[in-house]
Motif scaffolding. Structure first.
Motif, short mmCIF file in Angstrom:
data_model
loop_
_atom_site.label_atom_id
_atom_site.label_comp_id
_atom_site.label_asym_id
_atom_site.label_seq_id
_atom_site.Cartn_x
_atom_site.Cartn_y
_atom_site.Cartn_z
N VAL A 5 32.89 43.68 38.55
CA VAL A 5 32.66 43.26 39.93
C VAL A 5 33.01 44.42 40.86
O VAL A 5 34.15 44.88 40.88
N PRO A 6 32.05 44.92 41.64
CA PRO A 6 32.34 46.06 42.52
C PRO A 6 33.22 45.66 43.70
O PRO A 6 33.42 44.47 43.98
N ARG A 7 33.74 46.65 44.42
CA ARG A 7 34.62 46.38 45.56
C ARG A 7 33.92 45.51 46.61
O ARG A 7 34.55 44.68 47.25
N GLU A 8 32.63 45.69 46.77
CA GLU A 8 31.90 44.92 47.77
C GLU A 8 31.31 43.63 47.18
O GLU A 8 30.59 42.89 47.85
N GLY A 9 31.64 43.33 45.93
CA GLY A 9 31.08 42.17 45.26
C GLY A 9 31.90 40.91 45.49
O GLY A 9 32.96 40.92 46.13
N LYS A 10 31.39 39.81 44.96
CA LYS A 10 32.08 38.52 45.04
C LYS A 10 31.80 37.75 43.77
O LYS A 10 30.68 37.76 43.24
N LEU A 11 32.82 37.06 43.26
CA LEU A 11 32.72 36.36 41.99
C LEU A 11 32.70 34.85 42.20
O LEU A 11 33.53 34.31 42.94
N ILE A 15 42.74 35.60 37.51
CA ILE A 15 42.58 37.04 37.33
C ILE A 15 41.94 37.65 38.57
O ILE A 15 42.41 38.69 39.08
N ALA A 16 40.87 37.03 39.05
CA ALA A 16 40.19 37.55 40.24
C ALA A 16 41.12 37.57 41.45
O ALA A 16 41.16 38.55 42.21
N ARG A 17 41.90 36.51 41.62
CA ARG A 17 42.83 36.47 42.75
C ARG A 17 43.87 37.58 42.65
O ARG A 17 44.17 38.26 43.64
N ARG A 18 44.44 37.78 41.46
CA ARG A 18 45.46 38.82 41.27
C ARG A 18 44.89 40.22 41.57
O ARG A 18 45.62 41.10 42.03
N LEU A 19 43.60 40.40 41.27
CA LEU A 19 42.97 41.71 41.48
C LEU A 19 42.40 41.87 42.88
O LEU A 19 41.86 42.93 43.21
N LEU A 76 36.42 35.56 45.91
CA LEU A 76 36.23 34.55 44.88
C LEU A 76 35.81 33.21 45.47
O LEU A 76 36.34 32.77 46.50
N THR A 77 34.88 32.56 44.81
CA THR A 77 34.63 31.13 44.98
C THR A 77 34.83 30.48 43.62
O THR A 77 34.23 30.91 42.63
N LEU A 78 35.67 29.45 43.55
CA LEU A 78 35.91 28.74 42.31
C LEU A 78 35.36 27.33 42.45
O LEU A 78 35.81 26.56 43.29
N MET A 79 34.35 27.02 41.64
CA MET A 79 33.79 25.67 41.60
C MET A 79 34.48 24.91 40.48
O MET A 79 34.31 25.23 39.31
#
Length: 370
Positions: A82-88, A103-107, A111-114
């Motif tokens: 995931v690039p710096r300008e990306g979103k997961l 993991i995404a939050r720590r980094l 993030l969107t978590l469904m």
């Protein structure tokens, strides 16, 4: 060392990994290897090629091995792909989907978590709507077999929704790759993650990623970690003929090579899937006969691990069942579901239908069945 000289394990591990391994896999670890030696690096290269083949690919795919547990591998992908300008967008229906979100939050990754709840699979239609509503999302991640419950998620249907939206699809196939037939193209995955100690029946120590070569080449300097730099590890293996950047788990790698040989000798993924599925059917029918109920309906269950509801019978506790079965040669897993009292029994590893029949008999003899 002659594998026949290895003592038998006192019990079968009916868990989703680490799991019971063959004597051949264990014996493979009795030789020492040098990480710089051409023989060892050639072994790594052969493993990479075999993983690509198992994922249904050719030159368009590539594979990279990463030290550590499966979670290390997942973090290397999330933190590098995931690039710096990306979103997961993470599709979660259990502890391991939630872990990807953590993991995404720590980094610090947007993030969107469904959250679909622990008892329902991700719905491809909802995924499509979420991607349409938020064009900032660049990557989507999902767990294939969510071992919290034993649910097999519809990754192929989800993958079609992701690819229709033009996004990058990350599949955590930790406990399913090698045991459930799949190809990267068939599920639409750009990155597929698994571990040595799951359905290929190796031992713990490293995980691996199969990815589109084009996707891997784009990763460049994206990594948010030094040791978990997926691109850096892949580039080292590509340019230096199988060399790892830092000390590799040589004994574990050799055991995995042996496990791949045994997978092939068994008849490949289709044959292993058939064995695991038969294990699962014998387990479920036998436990149902004894009065135990499955947590999930049949359509949602995987052949990897099965969650059973703890019954409200007088004197029944998971601890008592665990100890009774361990004394009879089986180790099972506690539950992980937040909304129900459950326990889990795995069907994978060096476990065969006759073992599941013996397990059901052991449960029957435990004094804890209905």
């Amino acid at each position: 060392m002659d594998s026949r000289l290895l003592p038998d394990n006192p019990y079968l591990l009916l868990t989703p990994g680490p799991l019971s391994t063959s004597k051949g896999v264990k014996a493979a670890m009795f030789r020492d290897w040098c990480t710089w030696d051409d023989d060892y690096n050639a072994l790594v290269q052969d493993i990479r090629s075999q993983l690509v083949r198992l994922a249904g690919g050719g030159e368009e795919l590539t594979a990279v091995l990463m030290q550590g547990s499966g979670t290390f591998c997942v973090e290397s992908v999330i933190g590098t792909a995931v690039p710096r300008e990306g979103k997961l967008l993470v599709l979660s229906n259990g502890a391991y989907g939630a872990r990807i979100g953590e993991i995404a939050r720590r980094l610090g990754i947007p993030l969107t978590l469904m959250d679909f709840g622990e008892l329902e699979p991700p719905r491809p239609g909802d995924v499509a709507l979420a991607l349409e509503a938020d064009p900032a999302i660049t990557h989507v991640a999902v767990v294939h077999c969510e071992t919290t419950t034993g649910m097999q998620n519809p990754v192929g249907d989800v993958g079609r929704a992701v690819k229709d939206a033009g996004k990058v699809f990350i599949v955590d196939a930790m406990s399913s790759f090698g045991g459930i037939p799949m190809t990267m193209a068939g599920i639409g995955a750009d990155f597929l993650i698994s571990s040595a100690n799951k359905c290929i029946e190796g031992v713990p120590g490293f995980g691996f990623v199969v990815a589109g070569r084009g996707e891997m080449e784009r990763l460049g300097d994206r990594a948010r970690s030094l040791s978990l730099d997926l691109y850096g590890q892949w580039k080292e293996m590509e340019d230096k003929g199988g060399k790892w950047r830092y000390t590799s788990p040589t004994h574990v790698v050799r055991a995995f090579a042996r496990a791949l040989e045994e997978l092939d000798a068994e008849g490949g993924v289709a044959a292993r899937h058939a064995r695991y599925s038969k294990n699962h059917r014998i387990l479920v029918s036998g436990m149902n006969r004894l009065g135990f109920e499955c947590l999930l309906p049949p359509a949602y269950r995987s052949p990897i691990i099965t969650s059973f509801l703890c019954p409200a019978w007088s004197g029944f506790t998971f601890k008592r069942l665990y100890e009774a079965l361990k004394n009879r040669g089986f180790v099972i897993y506690p539950g992980k579901v937040s909304t129900a009292d459950t326990f889990r029994i795995g069907s994978i590893g060096q476990v065969f239908p006759e073992d599941m029949e013996r397990l059901v008999e052991a449960v029957s003899m435990s004094g804890l069945a209905e």
